[in-house]
Design a protein around this motif. Structure first.
Motif, mmCIF file in Angstrom:
data_model
loop_
_atom_site.group_PDB
_atom_site.id
_atom_site.type_symbol
_atom_site.label_atom_id
_atom_site.label_comp_id
_atom_site.label_asym_id
_atom_site.label_seq_id
_atom_site.Cartn_x
_atom_site.Cartn_y
_atom_site.Cartn_z
ATOM 1 N N LEU A 27 6.825 51.071 55.640
ATOM 2 C CA LEU A 27 7.160 52.461 54.751
ATOM 3 C C LEU A 27 6.481 51.985 53.349
ATOM 4 C CD1 LEU A 27 8.672 55.060 54.134
ATOM 5 C CD2 LEU A 27 10.571 53.670 53.301
ATOM 6 N N LYS A 28 6.347 51.020 53.048
ATOM 7 C CA LYS A 28 5.625 50.599 51.803
ATOM 8 C C LYS A 28 4.187 50.924 51.967
ATOM 9 C CE LYS A 28 8.343 47.195 49.103
ATOM 10 N NZ LYS A 28 8.404 45.900 48.626
ATOM 11 N N LEU A 29 3.842 50.308 53.064
ATOM 12 C CA LEU A 29 2.259 50.581 53.438
ATOM 13 C C LEU A 29 1.915 52.045 53.591
ATOM 14 C CD1 LEU A 29 1.854 47.616 55.766
ATOM 15 C CD2 LEU A 29 1.277 47.606 53.737
ATOM 16 N N ASP A 30 2.568 52.741 54.246
ATOM 17 C CA ASP A 30 2.345 54.180 54.403
ATOM 18 C C ASP A 30 2.286 54.869 53.232
ATOM 19 O OD1 ASP A 30 2.148 53.856 57.131
ATOM 20 O OD2 ASP A 30 4.205 54.380 57.676
ATOM 21 N N LEU A 31 3.163 54.658 52.417
ATOM 22 C CA LEU A 31 3.486 55.343 51.037
ATOM 23 C C LEU A 31 2.228 55.255 50.312
ATOM 24 C CD1 LEU A 31 7.102 55.031 50.126
ATOM 25 C CD2 LEU A 31 6.072 57.074 50.827
ATOM 26 N N VAL A 32 1.725 53.998 50.096
ATOM 27 C CA VAL A 32 0.494 53.785 49.282
ATOM 28 C C VAL A 32 -0.788 53.839 49.810
ATOM 29 C CG1 VAL A 32 -0.391 51.740 47.751
ATOM 30 C CG2 VAL A 32 1.892 51.810 47.947
ATOM 31 N N ILE A 33 -1.028 53.208 51.047
ATOM 32 C CA ILE A 33 -2.104 53.215 51.530
ATOM 33 C C ILE A 33 -2.581 54.739 52.048
ATOM 34 C CG2 ILE A 33 -3.858 52.712 53.599
ATOM 35 C CD1 ILE A 33 -2.362 50.004 53.539
ATOM 36 N N LEU A 34 -1.784 55.510 52.671
ATOM 37 C CA LEU A 34 -2.011 56.771 53.147
ATOM 38 C C LEU A 34 -2.076 57.694 51.882
ATOM 39 C CD1 LEU A 34 0.221 57.055 56.390
ATOM 40 C CD2 LEU A 34 -2.354 56.465 56.244
ATOM 41 N N SER A 35 -1.325 57.507 51.178
ATOM 42 C CA SER A 35 -1.413 58.521 49.733
ATOM 43 C C SER A 35 -2.853 58.396 49.264
ATOM 44 C CB SER A 35 -0.296 58.284 48.715
ATOM 45 O OG SER A 35 -0.419 57.048 48.236
ATOM 46 N N TYR A 36 -3.289 57.104 49.035
ATOM 47 C CA TYR A 36 -4.570 57.097 48.330
ATOM 48 C C TYR A 36 -5.522 57.497 49.158
ATOM 49 C CZ TYR A 36 -8.550 55.180 46.376
ATOM 50 O OH TYR A 36 -9.965 55.036 45.553
ATOM 51 N N ARG A 156 -1.818 57.325 62.026
ATOM 52 C CA ARG A 156 -2.259 57.393 60.902
ATOM 53 C C ARG A 156 -3.631 57.567 60.658
ATOM 54 N NH1 ARG A 156 2.173 54.243 62.121
ATOM 55 N NH2 ARG A 156 3.612 53.823 60.486
ATOM 56 N N SER A 157 -4.384 57.192 61.482
ATOM 57 C CA SER A 157 -5.859 57.869 61.405
ATOM 58 C C SER A 157 -5.647 59.335 61.480
ATOM 59 C CB SER A 157 -6.516 57.412 62.776
ATOM 60 O OG SER A 157 -6.828 55.833 62.950
ATOM 61 N N ALA A 158 -4.847 59.975 62.485
ATOM 62 C CA ALA A 158 -4.778 61.461 62.362
ATOM 63 C C ALA A 158 -4.617 61.991 60.865
ATOM 64 C CB ALA A 158 -3.738 61.792 63.326
ATOM 65 N N VAL A 159 -3.493 61.514 60.128
ATOM 66 C CA VAL A 159 -3.044 61.715 58.632
ATOM 67 C C VAL A 159 -4.356 61.652 58.081
ATOM 68 C CG1 VAL A 159 -1.887 61.334 57.026
ATOM 69 C CG2 VAL A 159 -0.773 61.293 59.188
#
Length: 514
Positions: A27-36, A156-159
């Motif tokens: 969850l942490k990785l998603d919130l930071v990496i994907l948001s940026y 995540r690549s799709a996001v």
């Protein structure tokens, strides 16, 4: 979690980890990496919107000047690819510094475009801007492949891929609002405000990346990750050797790359598919038809958002299909079918009414799904060497742009707008060729499977756990050619999967304790 919750989350976002600690980490990785990485794409497609809403006349674009501006951007983008690939995989410069630095640089170029007065100035700015933008698209796919397991990677690549389309959608809607509300304010035209606002958005995002982006699992010093979580980031993925790049290690990686079918075929796949399947957006044919058909500036800004929304939705849905079927190949013939319909319809131009034109352009949005599925495919099949993986991902983008340098001038010159008859014919040919390349990749991955890192069965908190990821191949973790023949479908619950792992204990001669 109930079985229904697990199945729903697995379908829409990937199988949740059974370990609460890993679930919290993910969850942490998603919130930071994907948001940026998603925010970094908010200012894309600004030139196309500016060109069709006043910039053409104000900067005195003539003939193919706009095509040349795109070609200059492509040239800079090409030159910047491999340097960024080597920087990111070198282990010497953290992506935490490299990405924000490049973002600030291209933001300044974006700001400068607002005061360009000649096409030649636009060409020079676009070339320089592209040198720095070259770091982001393939670089992000490389980063995603560094942090996520195979069965976590596709969605995540799709996001991220849809974020690029969201940037286009955002830019079009913003330009429509600017034309309505800011045109002529302080002596500036609406298209100038577009570039100024883009710059104002870019800088805070760059600062956010510098403060929060974690880099790579082997080098991260992110303050929001505990030491236990940093170790878990390494344990949860297939083990690969991580060394700082030297001439010797680079030479070994290049030699490995040159002997592998992966670099050649994945490069050819995206080279052909990006310029054919993404034709509606890449060559702005929808925007140019709207302008030629006499639509207002606001309509020209807003209506292509329908196409963009189609691209966003179809990319995520097709990636869901790809993940559920564990078949990255299947997306390629689906994309070809969509652009085949689009191009054949537009070749019959004189028989189309306005509604048919809208349909022909909008269905082309399905052609963008390859940005997620094909890059995830390459990530999964190149996990054995970081440099090979990085150069392969960047080469896919590099050679698609090299191809486009001549392809857009020959097949899609702006003087042929809005019909682009030669472009539609070229799309049918290159689209069919890209499907053939995808078939070749599928064949080679089975006939000549790469020696991907194996999964490890390790003891974590007294429990045996497959750290390379249940949901792929037990004991292998490559998600493609299982050497063990054992396969998880990814939709079971954590308890049953842990039991499956324990059943493997008798076949494991050595268990690594961590």
């Amino acid at each position: 979690m109930s079985r229904l919750q697990v199945k729903l989350e697995t379908f829409f976002w990937g199988k949740p980890p059974s370990d609460p600690k890993e679930r919290r980490l993910l969850l942490k990785l998603d919130l930071v990496i994907l948001s940026y990485v998603c925010l970094s794409y908010l200012d894309r497609a600004n030139l196309a919107n500016a060109y069709t809403t006043g910039m053409k006349e104000d900067v005195n674009f003539k003939g193919n000047d706009y095509t040349y501006a795109n070609s200059m951007f492509t040239a800079g983008y090409v030159i910047g690819q491999w340097p960024s690939a080597l920087i990111l995989s070198s282990g010497r410069i953290s992506p935490r510094f490299w990405f924000p630095f490049c973002m600030v640089a291209w933001g300044l170029c974006t700001l400068g475009t607002a005061w360009a007065t000649t096409p030649h100035q636009v060409w020079g700015i676009r070339f320089t801007q592209a040198l720095f933008e070259a770091s982001t698209f393939s670089g992000t796919h490389y980063i995603l492949g560094s942090w996520y397991k195979d069965y976590e990677l596709g969605k995540r690549s799709a996001v991220f891929a849809t974020a690029a389309q969201m940037g286009t959608l955002f830019s079009g809607i913003m330009q429509g609002g600017i034309i309505s509300n800011l045109e002529g304010k302080n002596g500036l035209r609406g298209w100038q405000f577009l570039f100024i606002i883009d710059f104002a958005i870019t800088i805070p995002i760059a600062i956010y990346g510098f403060l929060m982006f974690p880099g790579t699992p082997h080098t991260t010093k992110a303050f929001w990750l505990t030491e236990e979580e940093r170790q878990m980031c390494l344990r949860r993925l297939p083990h690969t050797e991580h060394v700082k790049m030297t001439p010797s290690t680079l030479g070994r990686s290049i030699k490995k790359l040159a002997k592998s079918w992966r670099w050649y075929l994945f490069t050819a796949l995206f080279m052909l598919s990006a310029t054919s399947f993404e034709k509606v957006g890449v060559y702005a044919e929808f925007n140019l038809w709207l302008k030629a058909a006499g639509y207002t500036k606001q309509q020209i800004s807003y209506y292509p958002s329908i196409f963009t929304a189609t691209a966003i939705l179809s990319t995520y849905i097709l990636t869901l299909i790809s993940d559920q079927t564990r078949n990255r190949f299947i997306i390629n013939p689906i994309m070809f079918g969509a652009v085949f319909i689009s191009s054949v319809m537009l070749l019959n131009w004189d028989h189309l009414n306005k509604g048919a034109h809208f349909f022909a352009y909008i269905i082309g949005g399905l052609g963008y799904a390859g940005q997620a599925s094909n890059f995830a495919w390459a990530n999964e099949l190149c996990r054995d060497d970081d440099v090979l993986r990085s150069i392969t991902l960047f080469s896919m983008n590099l050679f698609s742009n090299i191809w486009n340098l001549w392809y857009q001038i020959v097949a899609w010159p702006v003087v042929d707008a809005p019909r682009f008859r030669d472009g539609q014919i070229a799309t049918l040919v290159t689209g069919a060729a890209s499907v053939v390349v995808a078939i070749a990749i599928m064949y080679c991955s089975k006939r000549y499977p790469p020696d991907l890192p194996s999964a490890e069965i390790v003891e974590v908190d007294g429990r045996l756990t497959d750290v390379s990821g249940l949901g792929t191949d037990a004991g292998i973790g490559n998600g493609t050619g299982s050497k063990s023949g054992r396969h998880y479908d990814g939709d079971g619950d954590g308890e049953s999967e842990n039991k499956d792992v324990e059943n493997l204990h008798g076949a494991i001669s050595t268990v690594k304790h961590v």
